[in-house]
Design an enzyme around this catalytic site. Structure first.
Site, PDB file in Angstrom:
ATOM      1  N   ARG A  91      -7.163 -38.461 -42.668  1.00  0.00           N
ATOM      2  CA  ARG A  91      -6.719 -38.495 -44.072  1.00  0.00           C
ATOM      3  C   ARG A  91      -7.720 -39.167 -45.012  1.00  0.00           C
ATOM      4  NH1 ARG A  91      -3.890 -34.170 -43.333  1.00  0.00           N
ATOM      5  NH2 ARG A  91      -1.714 -34.432 -42.748  1.00  0.00           N
ATOM      6  N   ASP A 120       1.579 -39.595 -44.709  1.00  0.00           N
ATOM      7  CA  ASP A 120       0.364 -38.993 -45.251  1.00  0.00           C
ATOM      8  C   ASP A 120       0.227 -39.163 -46.759  1.00  0.00           C
ATOM      9  OD1 ASP A 120      -0.760 -38.223 -42.834  1.00  0.00           O
ATOM     10  OD2 ASP A 120       0.504 -36.441 -42.718  1.00  0.00           O
ATOM     11  N   SER A 169       6.517 -28.327 -38.208  1.00  0.00           N
ATOM     12  CA  SER A 169       5.468 -28.784 -39.111  1.00  0.00           C
ATOM     13  C   SER A 169       4.322 -29.313 -38.245  1.00  0.00           C
ATOM     14  CB  SER A 169       6.034 -29.891 -40.007  1.00  0.00           C
ATOM     15  OG  SER A 169       4.973 -30.617 -40.551  1.00  0.00           O
TER      16      SER A 169
HETATM   17  N1  ARG Z   1       3.538 -39.203 -37.818  1.00  0.00           N
HETATM   18  C1  ARG Z   1       2.150 -38.859 -37.753  1.00  0.00           C
HETATM   19  C2  ARG Z   1       1.350 -39.711 -38.681  1.00  0.00           C
HETATM   20  O1  ARG Z   1       1.907 -40.282 -39.553  1.00  0.00           O
HETATM   21  C3  ARG Z   1       1.882 -37.406 -37.881  1.00  0.00           C
HETATM   22  C4  ARG Z   1       2.121 -36.712 -39.174  1.00  0.00           C
HETATM   23  C5  ARG Z   1       1.790 -35.276 -38.977  1.00  0.00           C
HETATM   24  N2  ARG Z   1       2.140 -34.400 -40.012  1.00  0.00           N
HETATM   25  C6  ARG Z   1       2.705 -33.200 -39.728  1.00  0.00           C
HETATM   26  N3  ARG Z   1       2.868 -32.399 -40.702  1.00  0.00           N
HETATM   27  N4  ARG Z   1       3.075 -32.845 -38.555  1.00  0.00           N
HETATM   28  O2  ARG Z   1       0.160 -39.829 -38.558  1.00  0.00           O
END
Ligand code: ARG
Length: 397
Positions: A91, A120, A169
């Site tokens: 990110r 995120d 997702s």
């Molecule tokens: N929970 C994880 C994190 O905060 C993964 C997030 C992944 N996003 C998704 N759209 N699957 O890093």
């Protein structure tokens, strides 16, 4: 017309976002698509142009991701709970690129595709603001109040082509695959088989497993079975090799920054293998005091990355420690990969602190008689302390 730079993956959410920004916000859209795994940049770029964007930027940043981000994570043995930070670590790179291109293309707003419930959004927005406070950030999913069915019908009525109507997702990059949503949200039932793509189910793994030698130089894996590769290649190869031996599946309950406990599934074969091997070499080449300090700083590093604080000032100092200590993390490790297990077969290093002449029970250089004198002194703190408590208890009774 004002321009919005949109971090664009080509999927349903961000494609709907293009139309939504054009229609509802009456702004031009410039898309930015980054390859940090296996994105087909050309195809996504064409799709963006077909949605009427004023520019569709694509950039391959896979090497930068490996050399500037994954490398730092290996240095810091990065894990948050049981999760090797595969989504989190990408990110800040994405946010940084978004800021650079927004400045270059004259966009005063950056849009991203995160929801209001996850981590995120925090990572994107803290990083963007840390780099350029004057840029506005929008997250249309937080504002538009559409569920997936409504999004699909909005896409249909706007002529947006959706190639894969995924059930889950999914976020994917070189370092791992994160899967959330749909039936994963029901923790009282087991995962369905369609969750897995990278890790072979244990019952289908090879019965003899696989032997593998990994070599580390200054904290970074540099070769597999004595053949040198760069970090992107090593990661890609190990995703395949470890994944086909059932390694790298994480299925746990995680505490998000937003205070939510969530059920998360990850497939991170290379990350799990590399981080475990790195830690094993570390245990051979660092002394206990170094490891104690490192464990504490690794923990802080991982929490900060998880929480989106890549640019927090403290990271400069933690990274300085990690750069310095990783100079000594050199060596070779031979492993057996067997149905989800990583088993050490042999290990060696020019920086090894394992001193055979001291440890061996056969004619050791270590004078065992010194043990007695050592314990006479070492015991004092505990023995005196404990007996004073006993005395007190007697007095109280
Ligand atoms: N929970 C994880 C994190 O905060 C993964 C997030 C992944 N996003 C998704 N759209 N699957 O890093």
């Amino acid at each position: 017309m004002e321009k919005v730079l949109l971090l664009y993956s080509g999927g349903l959410d961000t494609s709907v976002m293009v139309k939504w920004i054009q229609e509802k916000l009456k702004k031009d859209v410039v898309t930015l698509t980054l390859n940090i795994g296996n994105s087909n940049l050309k195809e996504i770029q064409e799709k963006a142009f077909s949605l009427g964007v004023s520019d569709a930027i694509v950039a391959d940043v896979k090497n930068e991701f490996a050399d500037e981000y994954i490398k730092k994570e290996i240095y810091a043995d990065g894990f948050y709970q049981d999760y090797p930070l595969s989504t989190a670590i990408a990110r800040p790179l994405m946010a940084e690129k978004a800021v650079n291109y927004a400045e270059e293309y004259g966009c005063n707003t950056i849009a991203h595709g995160s929801t209001g419930k996850g981590n995120d959004q925090v990572r994107f927005e803290v990083t963007i603001k840390a780099l350029n406070e004057s840029i506005n950030v929008i997250a249309p999913i937080r504002d538009w109040n559409m569920n997936r069915v409504e999004e699909l019908s909005y896409a249909k009525s706007n002529g947006i082509y959706i190639s894969k109507n995924g059930k889950y997702s999914v976020d994917e990059n070189l370092w791992g695959r994160s899967v959330e949503g749909s039936t994963i949200e029901n923790i009282s039932s087991p995962l369905e088989n369609d969750v897995y793509e990278w890790v072979t189910p244990l019952e289908k793994c090879d019965d003899s497993g696989m032997d593998l030698k990994l070599s580390f130089k200054e904290g970074v894996p540099v070769s597999i079975n004595n053949i040198n590769y760069d970090l992107v290649e090593i990661t890609e190869k190990l995703n395949q090799i470890a994944g086909s031996n059932g390694i790298g599946l994480i299925n746990h309950i995680e505490d998000r920054v937003t205070g939510i406990k969530s059920h998360e599934v990850y497939e991170c074969p290379a990350a799990v293998l590399i981080l475990k091997a790195h830690k094993m070499i570390e245990s051979l080449t660092l002394n206990k005091n170094e490891m104690d300090v490192k464990n504490y700083l690794d923990y802080q590093w991982s929490n900060n990355v998880y929480n989106g604080l890549w640019y927090d000032p403290v990271m400069e100092h933690i990274n300085a420690f990690e750069n310095s200590i990783n100079k000594y993390i050199n060596g070779d490790i031979s492993l057996k990969l067997y149905k989800g297990n990583i088993i050490m077969k042999s290990i060696g290093s020019d920086n090894s602190m394992y001193d055979y002449n001291t440890i061996t029970y056969d004619n050791s250089l270590f004078d065992q008689n010194s043990g007695k004198g050592f314990i006479d002194i070492f015991k004092n703190n505990t023995v005196i302390g404990n007996s004073s408590r006993k005395e007190k208890l007697k007095v109280i009774q």
